[in-house]
Design an enzyme around this catalytic site. Sequence first.
Site, PDB file in Angstrom:
ATOM      1  NE  ARG A  58      -2.442   0.643   3.821  1.00 35.71           N
ATOM      2  CZ  ARG A  58      -1.947   1.138   4.563  1.00 35.71           C
ATOM      3  NH1 ARG A  58      -2.286   2.121   4.605  1.00 35.71           N
ATOM      4  NH2 ARG A  58      -1.922   0.703   5.332  1.00 35.71           N
ATOM      5  CE  LYS A 208     -12.717   6.110 -19.057  1.00 36.30           C
ATOM      6  NZ  LYS A 208     -13.245   5.795 -17.815  1.00 36.30           N
TER       7      LYS A 208
HETATM    8  C1  LIG Z   1     -12.067  12.224 -17.794  1.00 33.42           C
HETATM    9  C2  LIG Z   1     -12.403  11.356 -17.110  1.00 33.42           C
HETATM   10  N1  LIG Z   1     -12.123  10.953 -15.607  1.00 33.42           N
HETATM   11  C3  LIG Z   1     -11.727  10.473 -14.145  1.00 33.42           C
HETATM   12  C4  LIG Z   1     -12.705   9.530 -14.409  1.00 33.42           C
HETATM   13  C5  LIG Z   1     -13.356   8.231 -13.339  1.00 33.42           C
HETATM   14  O1  LIG Z   1     -11.984   7.005 -13.814  1.00 33.42           O
HETATM   15  P1  LIG Z   1     -12.254   5.201 -13.191  1.00 33.42           P
HETATM   16  O2  LIG Z   1     -13.495   5.488 -14.158  1.00 33.42           O
HETATM   17  O3  LIG Z   1     -11.117   5.352 -13.527  1.00 33.42           O
HETATM   18  O4  LIG Z   1     -12.350   5.710 -12.037  1.00 33.42           O
HETATM   19  C6  LIG Z   1     -13.312   9.231 -15.914  1.00 33.42           C
HETATM   20  C7  LIG Z   1     -14.004   7.489 -16.370  1.00 33.42           C
HETATM   21  O5  LIG Z   1     -14.444   7.627 -17.344  1.00 33.42           O
HETATM   22  C8  LIG Z   1     -13.042   9.738 -16.639  1.00 33.42           C
HETATM   23  O6  LIG Z   1     -13.666  10.232 -18.787  1.00 33.42           O
END
Ligand SMILES: Cc1ncc(COP(=O)(O)O)c(C=O)c1O
Length: 410
Positions: A58, A208
């Site tokens: 962690r 992403k």
């Molecule tokens: C621009 C953006 N920031 C943050 C997030 C949150 O990410 P996570 O789903 O990995 O927690 C997303 C998720 O779609 C996103 O599109």
Amino acid sequence: METKHLGINSKLIHAGYKADPTGAVNVPIYQSSTFAFQNAEHGAALFAGEEEGYIYTRIGNPTIRALEENVAELEHGCGAIATSSGMGAITTVYMALLGAGVHMVSTASVYGPSRVVVEKEFSRFGVEASFVDTSDLEQVRAAIRPNTKVVYIETPSNPTMQVTDVEAVSKIAHEHGCLVVVDNTFASPYLQTPLDLGADVSLHSVTKFINGHADVVGGLLIAKEKSIYKRLRSVMIGMGCNMDPHQAFLVLRGLKTLGVRVERAQQNAMQIAGWLEKQPEVETVLYIGLESHPQHAIAKRQMSGFGSMISFDLKGGLEAGRRLMDHVRVATLAVSLGGVETLIEHPASMTHASMSAENRRAAGFSDGLVRYSVGIEDVEDLISDLRQALQAASVATEEIKLTPAGVTAG
Ligand SMILES: Cc1ncc(COP(=O)(O)O)c(C=O)c1O
């Protein structure tokens, strides 16, 4: 190997990698929760400190550290912190930089949960926030209060594709003693380095583009200054939203091809956006690479490419959006984005269906808006898929208009 002088594609592959004693070409998965202290029995002094070794996963782990060092180098930060998810990175930033009586200015069209968690949860602890159109510098300036400590921007934003001028906002924020945080998820480190534009913290949902294969959820924070880095790391450790070694290994593997994936996907996106602009069923196309995009010039200045996210508005509104979702074949109907596969989603009937139409409009998008995350498939296949789906959707929408009121056609 010293990698600071290398180009970005070489850094993606080599930065953060420390030669492994076994000769393993990839960073091994150190799937261990805990690490043995060196004691006198091993002819060594007691454990010397965090920089010298690992204690507990962690707090730090060699596989996770390799990913953190790679991304810190890509975005020119002093350090990076990997988290369990993008929201883990976002809540770590909020927890570290906000507090009772502290105010934050944020992009209105920010990723929904980034806003909801402030309005529903952090507000319970006395955190205040204003959500404004940060692509309008006057709105940013006007929203700053004496107790504002953080200006949080998401650029390009999700799903409205608004672009905020990071350099200009950072200047305004710093004049008022505020820190600047940028959600860099849509651009990825390959296309945008917010710390070079004046931001203090950059963050990602690595779920992403960075991972890029729709098989991992994760997050990353990159800090410009050591003191902020230490603060973020200590909050992440305390909240326990660390990444897992196996997750880090997969992200490292995805990261190696970020450049080639982004280049290919943005080539596809440019062609698709130009084609969509000519389709009679489409009202507007929001792609930052098109000259018609309101912040195209800013995107061109602060990014090295335009990426592969497109939003487009259908003339037929909500029903046309639903119908389009029913007819796509190559694009997968799913939330999320930034993977090798093309994903399509209709916010008004999917991710944002629980919002009223009025609130959706206030957040800057209509009921006919479709979000399209362009993958690396053959562009001809993607265009012919969209062509047949748009045609089928418009025929189906016409049939609904001809059906007696209150009866929904097949
Ligand atoms: C621009 C953006 N920031 C943050 C997030 C949150 O990410 P996570 O789903 O990995 O927690 C997303 C998720 O779609 C996103 O599109």
